[in-house]
Design a protein around this motif. Sequence first.
Motif, PDB file in Angstrom:
ATOM      1  N   ILE A 189       0.841  -1.205   0.000  1.00 19.42           N
ATOM      2  CA  ILE A 189       0.000   0.000   0.000  1.00 19.42           C
ATOM      3  C   ILE A 189       0.874   1.252   0.000  1.00 19.42           C
ATOM      4  CG2 ILE A 189      -1.710   1.285   1.316  1.00 19.42           C
ATOM      5  CD1 ILE A 189      -2.814  -1.384   2.291  1.00 19.42           C
ATOM      6  N   LYS A 190       1.931   1.234   0.799  1.00 19.25           N
ATOM      7  CA  LYS A 190       2.844   2.377   0.837  1.00 19.25           C
ATOM      8  C   LYS A 190       3.527   2.568  -0.512  1.00 19.25           C
ATOM      9  CE  LYS A 190       6.727   4.227   3.505  1.00 19.25           C
ATOM     10  NZ  LYS A 190       7.688   3.964   4.626  1.00 19.25           N
ATOM     11  N   PHE A 191       3.908   1.471  -1.155  1.00 21.87           N
ATOM     12  CA  PHE A 191       4.550   1.546  -2.470  1.00 21.87           C
ATOM     13  C   PHE A 191       3.580   2.093  -3.517  1.00 21.87           C
ATOM     14  CE2 PHE A 191       5.813  -0.213  -6.568  1.00 21.87           C
ATOM     15  CZ  PHE A 191       7.172   0.054  -6.591  1.00 21.87           C
ATOM     16  N   SER A 192       2.300   1.742  -3.405  1.00 20.66           N
ATOM     17  CA  SER A 192       1.319   2.215  -4.383  1.00 20.66           C
ATOM     18  C   SER A 192       1.066   3.709  -4.261  1.00 20.66           C
ATOM     19  CB  SER A 192      -0.004   1.457  -4.215  1.00 20.66           C
ATOM     20  OG  SER A 192      -0.590   1.744  -2.957  1.00 20.66           O
ATOM     21  N   ASN A 193       1.295   4.273  -3.072  1.00 15.03           N
ATOM     22  CA  ASN A 193       1.061   5.704  -2.874  1.00 15.03           C
ATOM     23  C   ASN A 193       2.227   6.562  -3.355  1.00 15.03           C
ATOM     24  OD1 ASN A 193      -1.447   5.207  -1.694  1.00 15.03           O
ATOM     25  ND2 ASN A 193      -0.550   4.967   0.351  1.00 15.03           N
ATOM     26  N   LEU A 194       3.331   5.927  -3.703  1.00 11.42           N
ATOM     27  CA  LEU A 194       4.463   6.695  -4.206  1.00 11.42           C
ATOM     28  C   LEU A 194       4.134   7.252  -5.582  1.00 11.42           C
ATOM     29  CD1 LEU A 194       7.437   4.349  -3.222  1.00 11.42           C
ATOM     30  CD2 LEU A 194       6.676   6.410  -2.041  1.00 11.42           C
ATOM     31  N   SER A 195       4.656   8.434  -5.863  1.00 11.07           N
ATOM     32  CA  SER A 195       4.420   9.052  -7.166  1.00 11.07           C
ATOM     33  C   SER A 195       5.217   8.325  -8.243  1.00 11.07           C
ATOM     34  CB  SER A 195       4.815  10.532  -7.128  1.00 11.07           C
ATOM     35  OG  SER A 195       6.173  10.670  -6.736  1.00 11.07           O
ATOM     36  N   GLY A 196       4.808   8.537  -9.472  1.00  9.84           N
ATOM     37  CA  GLY A 196       5.471   7.886 -10.587  1.00  9.84           C
ATOM     38  C   GLY A 196       6.837   8.468 -10.869  1.00  9.84           C
TER      39      GLY A 196
END
Length: 244
Positions: A189-196
Motif C-alpha cells: 500500500i505504501k509503495f502504491s502511494n508513491l508518485s510515478g
Amino acid sequence: MNSPCLRTALSGIYIRHIGALGTYTNIPKRSRYFWEARPECRERKLLMQITLPRLKQAVDPTQFVKEVEEEKLYGLDVILHKEVQQIFNENELIAVCLYSEMPSDNFYQVRYELQQHGMSMEKYPEHVMEFTLKQTPYENMLELFRGETAVIFGEANVKQMISAVSKNNYLLLLGGLVQGRYMSLKELIKFSNLSGLDSSRAELSFLLNTAVSSTKNTMQKPTHQLIHSLQQYIEQCSNASNGS
C-alpha cells in the motif's frame, strides 16, 4: 466333384476373372489430408497430460532395502509447474491473494481489470507451488501459499492491482514480490502511494532549480548591499561638498 465337365467350367470362370484383372488399373489409395501444424494451446497440453497413464514401477522381490521415493509431479501438475517457473522468471510483480470460492463471473472480471494494466491472475495447487519454490531464492514465499490462493503477476502496477482486488470480497491480498523485493500488505500500500517516475523527476528538477536560485540570491545579496552603501556614501560626500 472331380468330373471333367466341372473342372472345365471352373477353369473357364477362372480365366474370365484373370482377364478382367488384366484390364483393371490400379487405383492408388485415397490421399490423406492433414491439418497444418497448429501451435499448442494451454488447454490442449493440459488435456494431454491428464490422459497420460500413471503406471507404478514393478516391485523387485530380490530387493530388501526400500529406495526412498523422490517427490515427483505427474500429469496436469507438470504443466502447472512449468507455468509457475515462467511466472517467477519473467515478471516483476508477483502478489498472493487468499482465495475463497466465488462465482466465475467475479473471477474473470478481476482478471480482466488486471489485464488492462499488464497483469493477470491464476490459481495453482499448494503442492505444485511447494514443489516449484522449494530450495529456490523464492522459498520464503511458501508461507503465503498455505491454503487456497490466487497468484497475480505481470507489470509492477501496484496501485491498479490493489484497486482491482479491493473491489472483490472473495480475495484478500497477503503480500508479494515487487522488483525482487519482498513486501507485506502495508508495504504494498505504501509503495502504491508513491508518485510515478515522471512526477518524481519533475519534483527533483523543481527542487534543484529552487536551490540554485536561492544560492544565487544569497551570493549576490552582499554585493548589492555594498553597491547600495557606496552609492549612499557618494551622495553624502557630494552633498557635503556642495554645502561647503
